[in-house]
Enzyme design. Structure first.
Site, PDB file in Angstrom:
ATOM      1  N   ASP A  69    -105.748 -13.916  47.650  1.00 41.43           N
ATOM      2  CA  ASP A  69    -106.018 -15.202  48.270  1.00 41.43           C
ATOM      3  C   ASP A  69    -106.401 -14.969  49.729  1.00 41.43           C
ATOM      4  O   ASP A  69    -105.743 -14.199  50.430  1.00 41.43           O
ATOM      5  CB  ASP A  69    -104.803 -16.119  48.207  1.00 41.43           C
ATOM      6  CG  ASP A  69    -105.176 -17.533  48.598  1.00 41.43           C
ATOM      7  OD1 ASP A  69    -105.838 -18.207  47.775  1.00 41.43           O
ATOM      8  OD2 ASP A  69    -104.847 -17.956  49.714  1.00 41.43           O
ATOM      9  N   THR A  70    -107.467 -15.613  50.153  1.00 41.70           N
ATOM     10  CA  THR A  70    -107.969 -15.463  51.516  1.00 41.70           C
ATOM     11  C   THR A  70    -107.869 -16.795  52.238  1.00 41.70           C
ATOM     12  O   THR A  70    -108.249 -17.838  51.702  1.00 41.70           O
ATOM     13  CB  THR A  70    -109.438 -14.987  51.507  1.00 41.70           C
ATOM     14  OG1 THR A  70    -109.510 -13.745  50.802  1.00 41.70           O
ATOM     15  CG2 THR A  70    -109.972 -14.801  52.923  1.00 41.70           C
TER      16      THR A  70
END
Length: 187
Positions: A69-70
């Site tokens: 997840d960014t």
């Protein structure tokens, strides 16, 4: 070793395709909106990465599942994906002439081999001062509604960037070199 990317991100798929591993893509179906952002940013993205990897891993215990997840962070505030044009513009205006962090959390899970690794990568990005005309064009043409912080460094938004300190691939959505150096002992 069989890999699964627990992500529907086309950018992560493209980045992971650069290294010599075979992988399938399976959406983790995690509803990110259910997770509160009222925590330290790196913990937030690590939690989401872990949930994605764990959710897919329970059905594919023989595979090595990669969850990621960014997020974009400005002044300790997480800038998630914008819901509309105005929200995208507000986010980009807040990033204008400022330095922000791009943080990606990665979880690597293989139940059969007892692999349970996690890490996060931070990249610092400084934007030039952005004007209304440029922002209106960018949002209208590129519709950055699936991108944290309302931009994709790999597209037209590359012209926003004055300086970058850290992994470019991380800003796209996956810290490929660090990931490779962690998993190379297993492949």
């Amino acid at each position: 070793m069989k890999f699964i990317l627990a992500s529907k991100s086309p950018r992560r798929k493209e980045l992971l395709s650069k290294i010599n591993i075979n992988f399938d893509v399976i959406d983790s179906k995690i509803d990110e909106s259910l997770i509160s952002t009222n925590m330290e940013a790196s913990h937030y993205c690590m939690l989401l990465a872990k949930l994605k990897a764990s959710n897919v891993s329970q059905y594919y215990s023989e595979h090595t599942v990669i969850g990621a997840d960014t997020i974009v962070v400005l002044n300790d505030r997480i800038l998630n994906k914008p819901k509309n044009f105005n929200e995208a513009k507000d986010m980009l205006l807040s990033l204008s002439n400022n330095t922000h962090q791009v943080i990606t959390g990665v979880a690597i899970r293989n139940q059969a081999l007892n692999i349970n690794k996690k890490f996060h990568e931070i990249t610092y990005v400084k934007f030039y001062k952005l004007d209304d005309e440029t922002l209106n064009y960018y949002i209208s043409k590129y519709e950055p509604y699936d991108k944290s912080g309302s931009y994709g460094i790999q597209d037209y938004a590359s012209v926003f960037v004055k300086e970058i300190n850290g992994s470019y691939d991380n800003v796209i959505g996956f810290p490929l070199s660090r990931f490779f150096n962690i998993i190379k002992e297993y492949i």
